[in-house]
Design a protein around this motif. Structure first.
Motif, short mmCIF file in Angstrom:
data_model
loop_
_atom_site.label_atom_id
_atom_site.label_comp_id
_atom_site.label_asym_id
_atom_site.label_seq_id
_atom_site.Cartn_x
_atom_site.Cartn_y
_atom_site.Cartn_z
N VAL A 49 -88.71 -29.55 42.72
CA VAL A 49 -89.51 -29.44 43.93
C VAL A 49 -90.75 -30.34 43.83
N LEU A 50 -91.38 -30.38 42.66
CA LEU A 50 -92.55 -31.23 42.48
C LEU A 50 -92.18 -32.71 42.60
N PHE A 51 -91.03 -33.08 42.03
CA PHE A 51 -90.54 -34.46 42.20
C PHE A 51 -90.32 -34.76 43.68
N GLY A 52 -89.73 -33.80 44.39
CA GLY A 52 -89.47 -34.00 45.82
C GLY A 52 -90.75 -34.16 46.61
N ILE A 53 -91.78 -33.34 46.30
CA ILE A 53 -93.06 -33.47 47.00
C ILE A 53 -93.68 -34.84 46.71
N ALA A 54 -93.61 -35.29 45.45
CA ALA A 54 -94.18 -36.61 45.10
C ALA A 54 -93.44 -37.73 45.81
N ILE A 55 -92.10 -37.66 45.84
CA ILE A 55 -91.31 -38.70 46.51
C ILE A 55 -91.60 -38.72 48.00
N ALA A 56 -91.65 -37.53 48.61
CA ALA A 56 -91.94 -37.46 50.05
C ALA A 56 -93.33 -37.99 50.36
N TYR A 57 -94.30 -37.70 49.49
CA TYR A 57 -95.67 -38.18 49.73
C TYR A 57 -95.74 -39.70 49.63
N VAL A 58 -95.02 -40.27 48.66
CA VAL A 58 -95.06 -41.73 48.49
C VAL A 58 -94.34 -42.43 49.64
N LEU A 59 -93.21 -41.88 50.08
CA LEU A 59 -92.40 -42.53 51.11
C LEU A 59 -92.84 -42.19 52.52
N SER A 60 -93.74 -41.23 52.68
CA SER A 60 -94.14 -40.80 54.02
C SER A 60 -94.73 -41.92 54.87
N PRO A 61 -95.63 -42.79 54.36
CA PRO A 61 -96.15 -43.87 55.21
C PRO A 61 -95.06 -44.80 55.71
N ALA A 62 -94.12 -45.20 54.83
CA ALA A 62 -93.03 -46.08 55.26
C ALA A 62 -92.14 -45.38 56.29
N TYR A 63 -91.87 -44.10 56.08
CA TYR A 63 -91.03 -43.35 57.02
C TYR A 63 -91.71 -43.24 58.39
N ASN A 64 -93.00 -42.92 58.41
CA ASN A 64 -93.72 -42.81 59.69
C ASN A 64 -93.75 -44.14 60.42
N TRP A 65 -94.01 -45.22 59.69
CA TRP A 65 -94.08 -46.56 60.30
C TRP A 65 -92.73 -46.94 60.91
N LEU A 66 -91.65 -46.74 60.15
CA LEU A 66 -90.32 -47.11 60.62
C LEU A 66 -89.88 -46.23 61.78
N ARG A 67 -90.18 -44.94 61.72
CA ARG A 67 -89.77 -44.03 62.80
C ARG A 67 -90.47 -44.38 64.11
N ALA A 68 -91.77 -44.69 64.06
CA ALA A 68 -92.50 -45.03 65.28
C ALA A 68 -91.93 -46.29 65.93
N ARG A 69 -91.59 -47.28 65.14
CA ARG A 69 -91.06 -48.52 65.72
C ARG A 69 -89.63 -48.35 66.21
N LEU A 70 -88.85 -47.54 65.55
CA LEU A 70 -87.50 -47.28 66.03
C LEU A 70 -87.53 -46.49 67.34
N ARG A 71 -88.43 -45.54 67.47
CA ARG A 71 -88.55 -44.80 68.73
C ARG A 71 -88.93 -45.73 69.87
N ARG A 72 -89.89 -46.63 69.60
CA ARG A 72 -90.28 -47.58 70.64
C ARG A 72 -89.14 -48.52 70.99
#
Length: 429
Positions: A49-72
């Motif tokens: 779970v701790l690994f998952g939280i760390a991975i999600a925290y690191v990848l969250s900016p890239a995921y948010n950026w890509l999701r916003a542009r794909l929605r647009r």
């Protein structure tokens, strides 16, 4: 009567709460080893779970950026609307984020691992010849001073004899024990890979349900802490996120540029084991302040065994590189990301490095920056409550604070140099 009862009940509840906290503190100190063992076991169980939280925290900016542009893109190009566009953009962003991260990690491993294996194997196979070459080089350098040469060669011979004796008496009998360590290391590696795989799955769930998790966390915070406490907690949480993301991300980017510079410069200088040394310098550069010295020491020894003259050139090169990185490259990338002085940076590294090792040295600076901000805000609130000035400049050359007006009274400064006085400078003391 009723107000008196409420006041007495409040005092009684406070006494009971303080007593309970004191008992818990005493029990925690008395049973510290048991508590640390239980905490270590709990962390081991929750490591996926701790690994998952760390991975999600690191990848969250890239995921948010890509999701916003794909929605647009889906809304503008395909004219999709509503939940259909949102779900499709979320799935595509999730897939693209993890595929991109996996490709990046795989590409780096594909480039680095063969080079590292080649460097390490060449270093081990050439070690006897390099030791002989180092001996001959040392003799040549000290040829003009026979007495110093004799002492140096005697020390060199004793060192080789000690190494040979250690191999015969300690290393060879421990071969069977070493096999046990290797098998345990393989099991630990398998367990680590399993936890990482589960962590990736946990990270996918966390990113997919991030909005819902954040809503639940905020709802629980305000339920427990109230409006004022919840606002304060969220403010420090956002500040901590800003510190950690900015500092860690900037440090990784800075270390990557240092790695690229070493990959180009060291082969041009014909340094031995260039890839191995580049990795060591880049990885240790992640640690603030002490990183360059930690990385330079083993790299210097590796190059010294192969070519003593080039080891001197390497020290000169690493000194220039760290000056370039510390004064130009790192400030441009990181800026003043923490707002801490050099003393507090050093203090944070020593404190958290001593408590938590390498992880503490890496995360100690942003963590201490958050604690420093909390203490500073607390001092500001106390000064405001006492109606005293908050500006640090108000306390320069302070003699005392007027108890009636609350205004600082400055003491007489010594005249500056050149104004007909013998007192030096503008220093306060």
């Amino acid at each position: 009567m009723r107000n008196s009862m409420k006041r007495y009940l409040g005092w009684g509840a406070t006494v009971v709460a303080v007593g309970a906290l004191m008992l818990l503190l005493f029990f925690g100190i008395y049973k510290l080893d048991a508590l640390l063992g239980a905490l270590s076991g709990l962390l081991s169980i929750l490591s996926p779970v701790l690994f998952g939280i760390a991975i999600a925290y690191v990848l969250s900016p890239a995921y948010n950026w890509l999701r916003a542009r794909l929605r647009r893109l889906l809304c503008q190009s395909l004219h999709w609307r509503g939940r259909r566009a949102l779900r499709c953009a979320d799935v595509l962003a999730m897939t693209g984020t993890f595929l991109g991260a996996g490709a990046l990690v795989a590409g780096m491993l594909w480039l680095l691992i063969p080079q590292l294996i080649s460097s390490v194997s060449n270093f081990v196979s050439a070690l006897p010849a390099n030791l002989l070459h180092a001996s001959q080089t040392l003799q040549g350098l000290l040829a003009d001073n026979p007495e110093l040469e004799q002492h140096a060669m005697l020390l060199y011979a004793r060192t080789l004899s000690y190494i040979e004796q250690w191999v015969q008496t300690s290393l060879a009998p421990s071969a069977q024990e070493a096999l046990g360590y290797v098998s345990a290391g393989l099991m630990n590696t398998v367990a680590l890979l399993k936890n990482l795989l589960i962590g990736v799955i946990v990270a996918i769930y966390l990113l997919a349900g991030k909005s819902g998790f954040l809503r639940q966390i905020r709802r629980s915070l305000y339920a427990v802490l109230g409006a004022r406490g919840g606002n304060l907690f969220l403010r420090y949480a956002r500040y901590a996120h800003q510190m950690f993301s900015g500092f860690i991300g900037g440090t990784l980017i800075d270390s990557f540029f240092v790695f690229l510079i070493c990959c180009v410069a060291l082969p041009l200088m014909h340094m031995p084991y260039a890839m191995l040394v580049s990795v060591i310098v880049a990885v240790t550069n992640i640690i603030p302040f002490f990183g360059p010295f930690i990385g330079a020491a083993p790299s210097f020894v590796i190059i010294l065994i192969d070519d003593p003259i080039k080891s001197i050139y390497f020290l000169i090169y690493i000194l220039i590189l760290q000056q370039l990185d510390g004064n130009i490259l790192a400030p441009k990338i990181l800026g003043n990301s923490t707002g801490l002085s050099s003393f507090w940076v050093l203090f944070a590294i020593l404190l958290f490095g001593g408590l938590f090792g390498f992880v503490g040295m890496l995360l100690g600076v942003p963590l201490f920056a958050v604690l420093h901000r909390m203490v500073s805000d607390g001092i500001s609130r106390l000064l405001a409550r006492r109606r005293l000035p908050d500006d640090p400049a108000a306390y320069a050359w302070l003699d005392y604070i007027d108890e009636t007006t609350g205004q600082p009274v400055k003491r007489q400064r010594a005249p500056a140099c050149g104004a007909g006085a013998d007192a030096p400078g503008d220093g306060e003391e």
